[in-house]
Design an enzyme around this catalytic site. Structure first.
Site, PDB file in Angstrom:
ATOM      1  N   GLY A  72       0.818  -1.201   0.000  1.00  0.00           N
ATOM      2  CA  GLY A  72       0.000   0.000   0.000  1.00  0.00           C
ATOM      3  C   GLY A  72       0.849   1.245   0.000  1.00  0.00           C
ATOM      4  N   SER A  75       4.873  -2.489   2.754  1.00  0.00           N
ATOM      5  CA  SER A  75       4.598  -3.796   2.158  1.00  0.00           C
ATOM      6  C   SER A  75       4.506  -4.828   3.275  1.00  0.00           C
ATOM      7  CB  SER A  75       5.712  -4.187   1.189  1.00  0.00           C
ATOM      8  OG  SER A  75       5.850  -3.220   0.173  1.00  0.00           O
ATOM      9  N   ASP A 103      -9.449   3.812  10.134  1.00  0.00           N
ATOM     10  CA  ASP A 103      -9.433   3.272   8.769  1.00  0.00           C
ATOM     11  C   ASP A 103     -10.049   1.873   8.750  1.00  0.00           C
ATOM     12  OD1 ASP A 103      -8.952   3.544   6.054  1.00  0.00           O
ATOM     13  OD2 ASP A 103      -6.963   2.655   6.156  1.00  0.00           O
TER      14      ASP A 103
END
Length: 261
Positions: A91, A95, A219
């Site tokens: 992302g 990683s 998130d």
């Protein structure tokens, strides 16, 4: 609507994904990224007597917890302790690879983050002012001591390493499991109502537990929700606290952090 049964082959390995969607972390609520310091990120300019409660968090911990929070500085130690295997995802901030702990073959997820992308938090650890990756602190607060691996909705942080150009986080990897997005795809449509109700209730309970521990994930989405499979049924596990922050009472959060779309 009842979806098709999930293939047993699809859940043999944990599918720990890191979304490629655009992410944005908070700015004013975070400390600056880690500078090139080793081990516990000592802040020579920090005077605890002059720091506010909001900028310095006092950590009361056992020696085992202190070791986890303190981190390590040796790549050789990391390679001797953990075996890194296939890449699970990548992302905007790192990683993630599948791996195992060599001593007992415990499945782990290994996250590599460039040093410039690691926001940190000032803490008082065993009477010493230092700075550690904020994600490490949040995961530690959310999941507790390493000996409690698997007992909380949040996955546990096991180790972290401050290396030359990166920070490595070693985390619990629930097996077998898959992220919620893939879980829905495997069902080819809407989940059965009884399954959806179980997952939703566990998510609400997890959010309440995080708030009680002073952790704001910021998130929570399908890619950051693992569905762990066992003989007891489906179990929700939360991953990727990289956009999170310490939750303070009576504070209003107006700045966006997380995945934009």
């Amino acid at each position: 609507m009842v979806g098709r049964p999930i293939s047993p082959i699809a859940i043999l390995e944990s599918n720990w994904s890191v979304t490629k969607a655009t992410k944005r972390k908070a700015t004013t609520e975070d400390e600056p990224p880690l500078k090139r310091q080793r081990g516990v990120m000592s802040d020579a300019n920090t005077n605890p007597a002059q720091s506010t409660l909001e900028s310095v968090i006092v950590v009361h911990s056992s020696s085992d917890e202190s070791t986890v929070l303190s981190g390590h500085t040796s790549r050789a130690d990391f390679e001797a302790k953990y075996l890194e295997r296939k890449k699970l995802g990548q992302g905007g901030f790192g990683s993630v690879y599948a791996g195992h702990r060599r001593s007992d073959d415990l499945p782990v997820a290994i996250k590599h983050i460039p040093i410039c992308d690691v926001p940190c938090q000032k803490v008082m650890l065993n009477g010493r002012a230092c700075r550690i990756p904020k994600e490490v602190l949040l995961m530690h607060k959310a999941a507790g001591e390493p000996v409690t691996v698997g007992k909380s909705a949040a996955v546990s942080i096991l180790d972290w390493y401050d290396l030359d150009q990166e920070v490595i986080l070693v985390m619990e990897r629930p097996v077998p499991s898959m992220d919620l997005l893939r879980f829905m795809d495997e069902n080819y449509g809407p989940m059965a109502e009884d399954v959806a109700k179980i997952i939703m209730k566990q998510l609400v309970d997890a959010a309440i537990d995080l708030q009680a521990k002073g952790v704001f994930h910021r998130d929570i989405k399908a890619e950051n929700i693992l569905i762990e499979f066992s003989s007891d049924g489906h179990r929700v596990r939360l991953i990727d606290f990289g956009c999170g922050c310490i939750c303070k009472k009576k504070r209003i959060y107006i700045q966006f952090s997380g995945t934009e779309h």
